[in-house]
Design a protein around this motif. Structure first.
Motif, PDB file in Angstrom:
ATOM      1  N   GLY A 106      47.479  48.174  49.931  1.00 54.87           N
ATOM      2  CA  GLY A 106      47.600  46.846  50.667  1.00 54.87           C
ATOM      3  C   GLY A 106      46.886  45.751  49.662  1.00 54.87           C
ATOM      4  N   TYR A 107      46.689  46.028  48.453  1.00 56.36           N
ATOM      5  CA  TYR A 107      45.896  44.955  47.404  1.00 56.36           C
ATOM      6  C   TYR A 107      47.137  43.974  47.394  1.00 56.36           C
ATOM      7  N   GLY A 108      46.426  42.717  47.338  1.00 55.73           N
ATOM      8  CA  GLY A 108      47.632  41.789  47.375  1.00 55.73           C
ATOM      9  C   GLY A 108      47.528  40.741  45.833  1.00 55.73           C
ATOM     10  N   ASP A 109      46.284  41.018  45.112  1.00 57.12           N
ATOM     11  CA  ASP A 109      45.992  40.104  43.879  1.00 57.12           C
ATOM     12  C   ASP A 109      46.834  40.968  42.729  1.00 57.12           C
ATOM     13  N   GLU A 110      46.651  40.179  41.545  1.00 59.08           N
ATOM     14  CA  GLU A 110      46.960  40.520  40.063  1.00 59.08           C
ATOM     15  C   GLU A 110      46.230  41.833  40.007  1.00 59.08           C
ATOM     16  N   VAL A 111      47.252  43.162  39.603  1.00 62.84           N
ATOM     17  CA  VAL A 111      46.636  44.554  39.383  1.00 62.84           C
ATOM     18  C   VAL A 111      45.952  44.512  37.755  1.00 62.84           C
ATOM     19  N   PRO A 112      44.684  44.827  37.713  1.00 58.11           N
ATOM     20  CA  PRO A 112      44.081  44.962  36.260  1.00 58.11           C
ATOM     21  C   PRO A 112      44.978  45.912  35.633  1.00 58.11           C
ATOM     22  N   MET A 158      57.679  50.973  33.740  1.00 56.38           N
ATOM     23  CA  MET A 158      56.870  52.114  34.511  1.00 56.38           C
ATOM     24  C   MET A 158      55.726  50.945  34.951  1.00 56.38           C
ATOM     25  N   LEU A 159      54.990  50.207  34.292  1.00 55.88           N
ATOM     26  CA  LEU A 159      53.849  49.516  34.725  1.00 55.88           C
ATOM     27  C   LEU A 159      54.380  48.769  35.917  1.00 55.88           C
ATOM     28  N   GLU A 160      55.385  48.092  36.031  1.00 56.03           N
ATOM     29  CA  GLU A 160      55.823  47.496  37.254  1.00 56.03           C
ATOM     30  C   GLU A 160      56.129  48.387  38.395  1.00 56.03           C
ATOM     31  N   ALA A 161      56.611  49.436  38.299  1.00 51.02           N
ATOM     32  CA  ALA A 161      56.869  50.496  39.285  1.00 51.02           C
ATOM     33  C   ALA A 161      55.639  51.117  39.766  1.00 51.02           C
ATOM     34  N   MET A 162      54.544  51.143  38.913  1.00 56.03           N
ATOM     35  CA  MET A 162      53.030  51.611  39.387  1.00 56.03           C
ATOM     36  C   MET A 162      52.361  50.458  39.973  1.00 56.03           C
ATOM     37  N   ARG A 163      52.364  49.377  39.456  1.00 57.92           N
ATOM     38  CA  ARG A 163      51.849  48.164  39.997  1.00 57.92           C
ATOM     39  C   ARG A 163      52.394  48.132  41.446  1.00 57.92           C
ATOM     40  N   THR A 164      53.488  48.075  41.637  1.00 56.28           N
ATOM     41  CA  THR A 164      54.273  47.993  42.923  1.00 56.28           C
ATOM     42  C   THR A 164      53.611  49.080  44.003  1.00 56.28           C
ATOM     43  N   ALA A 165      53.545  50.221  43.289  1.00 54.72           N
ATOM     44  CA  ALA A 165      53.136  51.548  44.103  1.00 54.72           C
ATOM     45  C   ALA A 165      51.672  51.249  44.686  1.00 54.72           C
ATOM     46  N   LEU A 166      50.736  50.632  43.617  1.00 54.30           N
ATOM     47  CA  LEU A 166      49.515  50.422  44.130  1.00 54.30           C
ATOM     48  C   LEU A 166      49.255  49.699  45.159  1.00 54.30           C
ATOM     49  N   LYS A 167      50.199  48.392  44.967  1.00 59.72           N
ATOM     50  CA  LYS A 167      49.887  47.554  46.335  1.00 59.72           C
ATOM     51  C   LYS A 167      50.405  47.806  47.455  1.00 59.72           C
ATOM     52  N   ASN A 194      50.782  57.187  33.576  1.00 55.05           N
ATOM     53  CA  ASN A 194      50.089  55.921  34.268  1.00 55.05           C
ATOM     54  C   ASN A 194      49.396  56.706  35.722  1.00 55.05           C
ATOM     55  N   LEU A 195      48.276  55.882  35.934  1.00 53.44           N
ATOM     56  CA  LEU A 195      47.904  56.424  37.121  1.00 53.44           C
ATOM     57  C   LEU A 195      46.846  55.418  37.947  1.00 53.44           C
ATOM     58  N   PHE A 196      46.728  55.636  39.189  1.00 53.35           N
ATOM     59  CA  PHE A 196      45.535  54.772  39.990  1.00 53.35           C
ATOM     60  C   PHE A 196      44.931  55.537  41.152  1.00 53.35           C
ATOM     61  N   LEU A 197      43.893  55.117  41.617  1.00 53.72           N
ATOM     62  CA  LEU A 197      43.144  55.737  42.642  1.00 53.72           C
ATOM     63  C   LEU A 197      43.569  55.062  43.893  1.00 53.72           C
ATOM     64  N   TYR A 198      43.442  56.016  44.979  1.00 57.51           N
ATOM     65  CA  TYR A 198      43.450  55.362  46.323  1.00 57.51           C
ATOM     66  C   TYR A 198      42.692  56.073  47.268  1.00 57.51           C
ATOM     67  N   ASP A 199      42.843  55.945  48.661  1.00 59.22           N
ATOM     68  CA  ASP A 199      42.121  56.632  49.505  1.00 59.22           C
ATOM     69  C   ASP A 199      40.533  56.905  49.308  1.00 59.22           C
ATOM     70  N   ASN A 200      39.896  55.337  49.023  1.00 60.02           N
ATOM     71  CA  ASN A 200      38.609  55.386  48.590  1.00 60.02           C
ATOM     72  C   ASN A 200      38.079  56.185  47.381  1.00 60.02           C
ATOM     73  N   LYS A 201      38.824  56.218  46.394  1.00 60.23           N
ATOM     74  CA  LYS A 201      38.817  56.609  45.167  1.00 60.23           C
ATOM     75  C   LYS A 201      38.813  58.362  45.179  1.00 60.23           C
ATOM     76  N   SER A 202      39.101  58.809  46.371  1.00 60.43           N
ATOM     77  CA  SER A 202      39.279  60.246  46.503  1.00 60.43           C
ATOM     78  C   SER A 202      40.594  60.801  45.942  1.00 60.43           C
ATOM     79  N   ARG A 203      41.541  60.052  45.859  1.00 61.58           N
ATOM     80  CA  ARG A 203      42.895  60.757  45.375  1.00 61.58           C
ATOM     81  C   ARG A 203      43.547  59.815  44.139  1.00 61.58           C
TER      82      ARG A 203
END
Length: 444
Positions: free
Chosen positions: A186-192, A173-182, A115-124
């Motif tokens: 600081g994103y507050g809506d439903e994560v695609p 796993m997805l729930e843990a990563m969704r929580t980490a992304l938020k 599982n992965l997601f981007l942060y720091d303005n897509k740099s990481r």
């Protein structure tokens, strides 16, 4: 030894590039700027990494968003023999397609999950994995190697590597990563959510094909799918459970390569309903009466519709094949003439009634003398003996798998006298009904 966190559904890994296979669309917004002067997004990511690794035992990597660093991070979790024998599963085009505030789930050629997601303005990127969603037995490992065209000399080390991996259900796993992304963004809506898995090993990279090439590749997938579907149904019609399950596994992989919707549970349900219908029709060709098949079919249809678990739905498919095969094996009538099929079906449906040669012959509209002669000729026993044996077999089944009393079972299968039922039962099964129930796999 690995640790099972939850059951989940394995996405099958096959040799080729990747295609996006399902998406939960959401309204993307820019995350609110981090107002904390002491905790940056990267610092939050490091804290989230520690949490996931501690709770789920899944390794988490933090790296810049470039193919070289992503590859280096993920390969650090793989033994040399896998790095040498399998291509890296993330491509430059995949990295360029990644969007912020989206959670990606990637299944590689080996059926390992990330599982992965981007942060720091897509740099990481924050990348969790590898992990498995189910226990990896030797059959699973052998199938993965065969799907990738690899020598089975890799079976032992690959199996040992799989045993060292954490087992975590996708929902956890997805729930843990969704929580980490938020937390991190600081994103507050439903994560695609988007999922990538390898295309079928025999397919080409469709994105680089001409329109004609795309059509040819699709036709090839369909041909493979229907080839194994035909073999599957032939084995079901013969009651061959092991071969039917083997062909189903191949048919299932080909189906995943073709069918794509935005709701994976709905897709699995649709495939389950279709398989149920095909299995019922295949069993009917073995001479099984539709009345009996409708009971099996209806029960599975209800289980499928009420399920919301991908793992459970996948188990239902295998269970359906096994149940239909066993039923065909036990009740097939295709070796008999149409008249005898009708007679046996009539007996089975009216087992609790007062069955006589006259009543059966009237029920199927044939003369008693002709039916008696033909029945002895094809079944090699008289109708009266067959009726008694069928009743005893049904009673034995009820004694093993139900809590009905012996007396109620006797009446249910057509015996009006309990003592006579007990004598007949002991004659055929060498035990009294009570002794048989006590020795059966599932007691009262």
């Amino acid at each position: 030894m690995n640790r099972t966190i939850d059951d989940g559904r394995k996405q099958s890994g096959e040799k080729s590039d990747f295609k996006k296979v399902n998406t939960e669309e959401g309204n993307l917004k820019d995350a609110s700027p981090n107002s904390s002067p002491v905790c940056s997004q990267h610092e939050k990511a490091m804290i989230s990494r520690q949490f996931i690794e501690a709770i789920l035992q899944v390794p988490v990597s933090l790296c810049t968003v470039c193919i070289e660093e992503i590859e280096a991070c993920l390969k650090s979790h793989l033994p040399d023999f896998l790095k040498e024998n399998f291509p890296f599963f993330i491509t430059e085009s995949m990295v360029l397609s990644f969007e912020p505030l989206v959670l990606y789930h990637i299944t590689d050629f080996l059926s390992l999950n990330f599982n992965l997601f981007l942060y720091d303005n897509k740099s990481r990127a924050m990348i969790a994995g590898p992990y498995l969603t189910c226990q990896a037995g030797t059959d699973f490992c052998e199938q993965v190697l065969q799907d990738n065209g690899k020598n089975l000399s890799l079976l032992v080390p690959f199996h040992q590597f799989c045993l060292s991996l954490p087992i975590v259900g996708n929902s956890y796993m997805l729930e843990a990563m969704r929580t980490a992304l938020k937390v991190v963004t600081g994103y507050g809506d439903e994560v695609p959510y988007r999922h990538y898995e390898p295309q079928a090993r025999y397919s080409q990279e469709v994105s680089s094909l001409s329109p004609q090439g795309v059509e040819e590749a699709t036709m090839e997938l369909l041909e493979h799918r229907y080839y194994y579907e035909k073999l599957l149904l032939q084995e079901v019609a013969q009651g061959n459970q092991d071969m039917a399950l083997r062909y189903y596994r191949q048919f299932s992989m080909d189906s995943r390569s073709i069918v794509r919707t935005e709701d994976p549970v709905r897709t699995s349900k649709n495939l389950s309903f279709s398989l149920n219908t095909m299995l019922r029709k295949s069993a009917e060709t073995a001479g099984i009466h539709p009345v009996h098949l409708d009971i099996i079919s209806s029960n599975f249809a209800m289980l499928i519709e009420n399920s919301n678990s991908l793992k459970e739905l996948e188990e239902f498919k295998s269970q359906m094949i096994s149940v239909y095969c066993r039923f065909v094996q036990k009740n097939r009538l295709d070796q008999y003439s149409p008249i005898i099929r009708k007679a046996i079906t009539y007996i089975r449906i009216h087992l609790a009634d007062q069955l006589t040669l006259k009543r059966i012959s009237e029920g199927i509209r044939v003369s008693p003398s002709y039916l008696s002669r033909l029945f002895n000729q094809e079944v090699h026993e008289s109708i009266s003996n067959y009726i008694t044996r069928a009743r005893i077999d049904k009673a034995a089944e009820l004694l093993s798998f139900s809590r009905m009393s012996v007396q109620n079972i006797a009446f249910y299968v057509g015996f009006g006298d309990l003592n006579y039922f007990s004598r007949c039962f002991k004659k055929h099964k060498k035990k009294t009904p009570t002794q048989y129930r006590a020795s059966s796999a599932i007691g009262a």
